[in-house]
Design a protein around this motif. Sequence first.
Motif, short mmCIF file in Angstrom:
data_model
loop_
_atom_site.label_atom_id
_atom_site.label_comp_id
_atom_site.label_asym_id
_atom_site.label_seq_id
_atom_site.Cartn_x
_atom_site.Cartn_y
_atom_site.Cartn_z
N GLY A 246 1.90 -10.30 12.04
CA GLY A 246 0.67 -9.54 11.98
C GLY A 246 -0.53 -10.41 11.69
O GLY A 246 -0.54 -11.61 12.00
N PHE B 136 2.23 2.11 3.37
CA PHE B 136 2.66 0.96 4.16
C PHE B 136 3.48 1.36 5.39
O PHE B 136 3.33 0.76 6.46
CB PHE B 136 3.48 0.00 3.29
N LEU C 128 0.11 -2.16 5.53
CA LEU C 128 -0.71 -3.01 4.67
C LEU C 128 0.05 -3.48 3.44
O LEU C 128 0.64 -2.70 2.70
CB LEU C 128 -1.97 -2.25 4.23
N GLU D 189 -5.15 -9.35 2.12
CA GLU D 189 -4.56 -8.17 2.75
C GLU D 189 -3.86 -8.60 4.04
O GLU D 189 -4.44 -9.30 4.86
CB GLU D 189 -5.65 -7.14 3.08
N TRP D 190 -2.59 -8.19 4.18
CA TRP D 190 -1.80 -8.50 5.38
C TRP D 190 -1.48 -7.20 6.09
O TRP D 190 -1.08 -6.22 5.47
CB TRP D 190 -0.50 -9.20 4.98
N LYS D 191 -1.65 -7.19 7.40
CA LYS D 191 -1.35 -6.00 8.20
C LYS D 191 -0.29 -6.36 9.22
O LYS D 191 -0.52 -7.16 10.14
CB LYS D 191 -2.60 -5.46 8.91
N THR D 192 0.89 -5.79 9.03
CA THR D 192 1.98 -6.07 9.95
C THR D 192 1.91 -5.17 11.17
O THR D 192 1.53 -4.00 11.08
CB THR D 192 3.35 -5.90 9.26
N LYS E 211 -9.81 -0.75 0.98
CA LYS E 211 -10.29 -0.26 2.27
C LYS E 211 -11.81 -0.10 2.29
O LYS E 211 -12.39 0.18 3.34
CB LYS E 211 -9.62 1.06 2.62
N ASN F 225 0.57 2.38 7.73
CA ASN F 225 -0.54 1.46 8.03
C ASN F 225 -0.15 -0.02 8.00
O ASN F 225 -0.93 -0.88 8.39
CB ASN F 225 -1.73 1.72 7.09
N SER G 29 -4.18 -11.09 8.90
CA SER G 29 -4.57 -11.03 7.50
C SER G 29 -6.07 -11.16 7.35
O SER G 29 -6.76 -11.60 8.27
CB SER G 29 -3.88 -12.16 6.71
N HIS H 238 0.86 -1.19 0.00
CA HIS H 238 0.00 0.00 0.00
C HIS H 238 0.89 1.24 0.00
O HIS H 238 1.96 1.23 0.62
CB HIS H 238 -0.91 0.00 1.24
#
Length: 558
Positions: free
Chosen positions: A285, A235, A240, A272-275, A356, A238, A287, A232
């Motif tokens: 994180g 990143f 992402l 979508e992965w969010k660390t 989003k 956020n 996902s 993103h």
Amino acid sequence: MKKQALSIALALLLIIGCNSKSNHPFGQDIPTDSEQIAIGKSLFEQNCSSCHNFTQKTIGPNLSGLTTQIESDWIKSFIKNPQDLLEKGDVRTKALLDEYKVLMPAFSQLSEAEIDALLSYMHSFGPEALLESAAEEALEDPIPEKTMDSGLALELEFFTQIPASDSISPLAKVTKMESEPVSGRLFVQDQHGKMYELVKGKPKLFFDLRAIRPDFVSKPGLATGFGSYSFHPEFVDNGLLYTSHTEKPGSKAADFAYADSIKVTMQWVLTEWKTANPSSKSFVGESREILRVNVVTQIHGMQEIAFNPHAKKGEEDYGLLYIGIGDGGSAENGFDFISDHKGSAVWSSILRIDPKGKNSQNGKYGIPKDNPFVGQNDKAPEVFAYGFRNPNRIFWDPKGRMMASEIGHKHIEEINLIEPGKFYGWPRREGSFVINPNGDMDKVYALPSDDEKFGATYPLLQFDHDEGSAIIAGYFPNSGIFKGKFLFGDVPSGKVFVSDLNESSPKMQKVGIKYEGRETTLQELCGKPRVDLKFGQDKSGQVYVLTKADGKIYRVVN
């Protein structure tokens, strides 16, 4: 680009008849019981159907009647390791490489019993291959102009070695190499599931998709596995990251499916992965799945996802994710209606979504309000453009124009200028030529005089298979002798080309390769006839050359 047209007689001589005894009753040693054939059918659909069928040539030969015309031992040896046969000077293997320009991957993972079952299934399609005589109107040489030599060469220096993820070529299936857009951290992914950060030129494992997703599959290859990734644009704040990958059929209910009577070989998944910590050297994180798509074969899936690098915060395109989805091999396997949908489905399309948002049918992503088909009941609102066989790379030129490379079927490779709502021809056009998805798809024809009513948008640049058989889009260097020009190539052969895409009718030229002060080729550098060429670029604009055959990455120094 003179296309060498093999007559039926010559094709039979080279591909089927070489080294065979004219009256040998081939196939008598192959079991024909129904249980064995059923096992072979399942194995064929899993491993072979993306490149072969029993009605026409596709990526590889039509297999109808093969077992009655060639000795079983040779077929088994070819399935196990065609590269070994080629290195031993086998005439048939060389003939196949000459005609199809690419060598079939080895299937050494198959047991003797499994190969026997495959032959039983293949043997049920006999006793003789049905050969169709060429139509008089078909074009033997769709693009007769020769590609000129630029007189220039890419000077390469070794940059790094990616760890092997397989014991046979390609050793490391590196397919994408790009930077996180703000920090400039450089990453490369291997289709077998691993993503590395390149730290001072050394690969450090950042992310292991296979370990996290138990239904993840990357065999038998041909673009399966970890397809693509994209950070993103925010990143660093956020955390992402987005990925595409393949899973076993039926792993979960698909958001986009077709009739139950049509087989599903793979499911492509966008995640979508969010660390928890964007600056961390390894991913930790959570996902969430965004969408899931069924495909008929393992080819032509979700091989590219990308954000527009030119979009600024506050602009309509900022933070919107583009997703390239091919036809899943549907057209050449008799299901052309899956890809021939006039914008009403996601296959053979480039999608544009807001990851989003929540106003999609599954509630997991957003539909941008300025997408071309929003509000049209007979269209898929995710679709930005459609009519692609395999849009394997989406990219933007220095002017901000969106483009996509398109791997063709039997004749034409394309670079397309992508505009919203446009139709790019597949499966009824291959490049700027007519193709019949309900007939012999190996043949192309000139456009009719009233072609305007068809409504297709044709390539900005195209070439036929005298030059290469699978285009891979590259990058625009921002310095050096290729500054502002577009570098791209051919996946199997490793040939490199350059073009000025600012011209009204861009032409392509050949580019040489230099390494350690001498002229060479990428085939020579990696020691394999199939290079599996890819390109990469870091935040500074530095361009890299990737060879999947040996997992090496080279830096372009000029």
